[in-house]
Design a protein around this motif. Structure first.
Motif, short mmCIF file in Angstrom:
data_model
loop_
_atom_site.label_atom_id
_atom_site.label_comp_id
_atom_site.label_asym_id
_atom_site.label_seq_id
_atom_site.Cartn_x
_atom_site.Cartn_y
_atom_site.Cartn_z
N GLU A 1 0.81 -1.21 0.00
CA GLU A 1 0.00 0.00 0.00
C GLU A 1 0.85 1.27 0.00
N ILE A 2 2.17 1.10 0.05
CA ILE A 2 3.08 2.25 0.08
C ILE A 2 3.78 2.40 -1.27
N LYS A 3 3.69 3.58 -1.85
CA LYS A 3 4.25 3.82 -3.17
C LYS A 3 5.69 4.30 -3.11
N ARG A 4 6.01 5.10 -2.08
CA ARG A 4 7.37 5.59 -1.92
C ARG A 4 7.60 5.94 -0.44
N ILE A 5 8.86 6.18 -0.09
CA ILE A 5 9.19 6.45 1.30
C ILE A 5 9.77 7.85 1.49
N ASP A 6 10.69 8.25 0.66
CA ASP A 6 11.38 9.55 0.74
C ASP A 6 12.34 9.63 1.93
N ILE A 7 11.85 10.01 3.11
CA ILE A 7 12.73 10.17 4.27
C ILE A 7 12.30 9.22 5.38
N LEU B 1 14.85 -2.89 8.81
CA LEU B 1 15.20 -2.14 7.61
C LEU B 1 15.43 -3.06 6.42
N LYS B 2 15.90 -4.27 6.69
CA LYS B 2 16.13 -5.24 5.61
C LYS B 2 14.83 -5.74 4.98
N THR B 3 13.72 -5.58 5.70
CA THR B 3 12.44 -6.04 5.15
C THR B 3 11.84 -5.05 4.16
N ILE B 4 12.41 -3.84 4.07
CA ILE B 4 11.88 -2.86 3.11
C ILE B 4 12.11 -3.38 1.69
N PRO B 5 11.06 -3.50 0.90
CA PRO B 5 11.21 -4.03 -0.47
C PRO B 5 12.17 -3.20 -1.31
N LYS B 6 12.82 -3.85 -2.26
CA LYS B 6 13.81 -3.18 -3.10
C LYS B 6 13.22 -2.00 -3.86
N ARG B 7 11.96 -2.15 -4.31
CA ARG B 7 11.34 -1.06 -5.08
C ARG B 7 11.19 0.20 -4.24
N LEU B 8 11.00 0.01 -2.92
CA LEU B 8 10.86 1.16 -2.02
C LEU B 8 12.21 1.69 -1.57
N ARG B 9 13.20 0.83 -1.47
CA ARG B 9 14.54 1.30 -1.09
C ARG B 9 15.06 2.34 -2.08
N LYS B 10 14.66 2.16 -3.36
CA LYS B 10 15.11 3.08 -4.40
C LYS B 10 14.52 4.47 -4.22
N THR B 11 13.43 4.57 -3.46
CA THR B 11 12.76 5.88 -3.28
C THR B 11 13.25 6.63 -2.04
N ILE B 12 14.10 5.99 -1.23
CA ILE B 12 14.58 6.61 0.01
C ILE B 12 15.66 7.65 -0.30
N ARG B 13 15.43 8.87 0.13
CA ARG B 13 16.39 9.95 -0.12
C ARG B 13 17.31 10.22 1.08
N GLY B 14 16.94 9.70 2.23
CA GLY B 14 17.77 9.92 3.41
C GLY B 14 17.17 9.29 4.65
N VAL B 15 18.00 9.15 5.67
CA VAL B 15 17.57 8.63 6.96
C VAL B 15 17.93 9.64 8.02
N CYS B 16 16.91 10.14 8.74
CA CYS B 16 17.14 11.11 9.82
C CYS B 16 17.15 10.38 11.16
N SER B 17 18.10 10.75 11.99
CA SER B 17 18.23 10.07 13.27
C SER B 17 18.81 11.01 14.31
N ASP B 18 18.63 10.64 15.58
CA ASP B 18 19.36 11.34 16.62
C ASP B 18 20.80 10.83 16.58
N MET B 19 21.57 11.07 17.61
CA MET B 19 22.99 10.70 17.57
C MET B 19 23.27 9.28 18.04
N TYR B 20 22.20 8.51 18.27
CA TYR B 20 22.38 7.15 18.77
C TYR B 20 23.06 6.26 17.72
N GLU B 21 24.17 5.65 18.09
CA GLU B 21 24.97 4.87 17.14
C GLU B 21 24.22 3.68 16.57
N GLY B 22 23.36 3.06 17.38
CA GLY B 22 22.63 1.88 16.91
C GLY B 22 21.80 2.19 15.68
#
Length: 301
Positions: free
Chosen positions: A36-42, A87-108
């Motif tokens: 049901e998800i077409k793209r992710i972006d961020i 994160l590994k479960t995200i389908p390949k078609r949607l991985r291509k739509t990801i422009r970035g990952v925002c996070s706090d400073m937590y290393e994990g």
């Protein structure tokens, strides 16, 4: 755990409590439906405590797509491997739509994203968490200086510094004349605190500027050199983080993206927890978040 909202619906609709919870379980999924998800972006990663006293932390993974916040997962704890597994479960078609990952400073969170998406993925350290770090260092100096001044100044003179902490945390343009006078008096007694205060403002101004990554990198490098040249050691903890996470911090200036959408959702979750008198089941938590974000558009008549 009885949910106050569910109990209200049970009473108003003359249905059993279990019947209402059953309807919720049947009509909402406990995990994201990728088809049901077409793209992710961020992607935004954050954490929240399920219990008081900062206990039982769980990760909240969201996305910001065309201005809309979408809940992707509540994968359980905040360990790197747990987040990585999701994160590994995200389908390949949607991985291509990801422009970035925002996070706090937590290393994990940062390392999980790097290991799953690779070096090409833009990992962005949230600027407000960055600011929290250097302001925490400054606050350490403030506490140290205030303890010194309490010992050295007369009780009357020290009393004139009342309200200094509040004034130091305000933006300069929002200071009252009285607060400006308090800061002037404080800095007269502690020039090093004034110096650190100015450096804090300068760094904040850099993050406020609409500048390129290369320009931001240059300005922050100069800021760091000047801090060292002035003999300030109060920012040492921040400088260590800056050295380690320089790339993620500078990436903010590429698109000025923050994890504010994830933080905003966290505030919603806190309300949900209060409304439900606490939620400890992560599947139920996912359902409640989903309903809060999408329930009206999907089910309102």
């Amino acid at each position: 755990m009885v949910n106050s909202t569910t109990e209200d619906v049970s009473i108003k609709e003359n249905l059993g409590y279990d019947a209402v919870t059953g309807i919720i379980s049947r009509r909402t999924d406990a995990e994201v439906k990728w088809d049901e998800i077409k793209r992710i972006d961020i992607i935004g990663t954050d954490e929240i405590s399920l219990k008081k006293g900062h206990k039982d932390f769980v990760t909240i993974v969201t996305s910001l797509t065309e201005g809309e916040t979408v809940i992707l997962a509540v994968p359980g704890d905040r360990k790197k491997e747990t987040v990585k597994k999701f994160l590994k479960t995200i389908p390949k078609r949607l991985r291509k739509t990801i422009r970035g990952v925002c996070s706090d400073m937590y290393e994990g969170f940062i390392n999980a994203a790097k290991e799953v998406f690779g070096k090409r993925m833009k990992i962005i350290a949230d600027r407000f968490h960055v600011a929290k770090l250097y302001r925490k260092d400054f606050d350490g100096l403030r506490k140290k200086e205030m303890r010194r001044l309490k010992k050295e100044l007369s009780e009357e003179e020290y009393g004139k510094l009342k309200g200094a902490m509040r004034a130091l945390r305000k933006k300069e343009e929002k200071l009252s004349d009285e607060e400006k006078e308090v800061l002037k008096r404080l800095f007269g007694h502690s020039p090093v605190l004034e110096l650190a205060y100015d450096f804090c403002k300068e760094l904040t101004d850099i993050f406020e500027e609409d500048i390129s990554k290369s320009e931001a990198k240059r300005k922050i490098r100069i800021w760091k050199i000047r801090v060292g040249a002035n003999g300030l050691d109060c920012f040492d903890n921040f400088l260590k983080t800056l050295k380690k996470r320089n790339s993620e911090i500078i990436n903010y200036f590429a698109g000025r993206q923050t994890s504010g959408f994830a933080e905003g959702l966290n505030n919603k979750i806190k309300v949900i927890k209060r409304r439900c008198y606490g939620i400890t089941n992560i599947e139920n938590l996912f359902r409640r978040i989903f309903l809060d974000l999408k329930g009206y558009s999907l089910f309102a008549s």
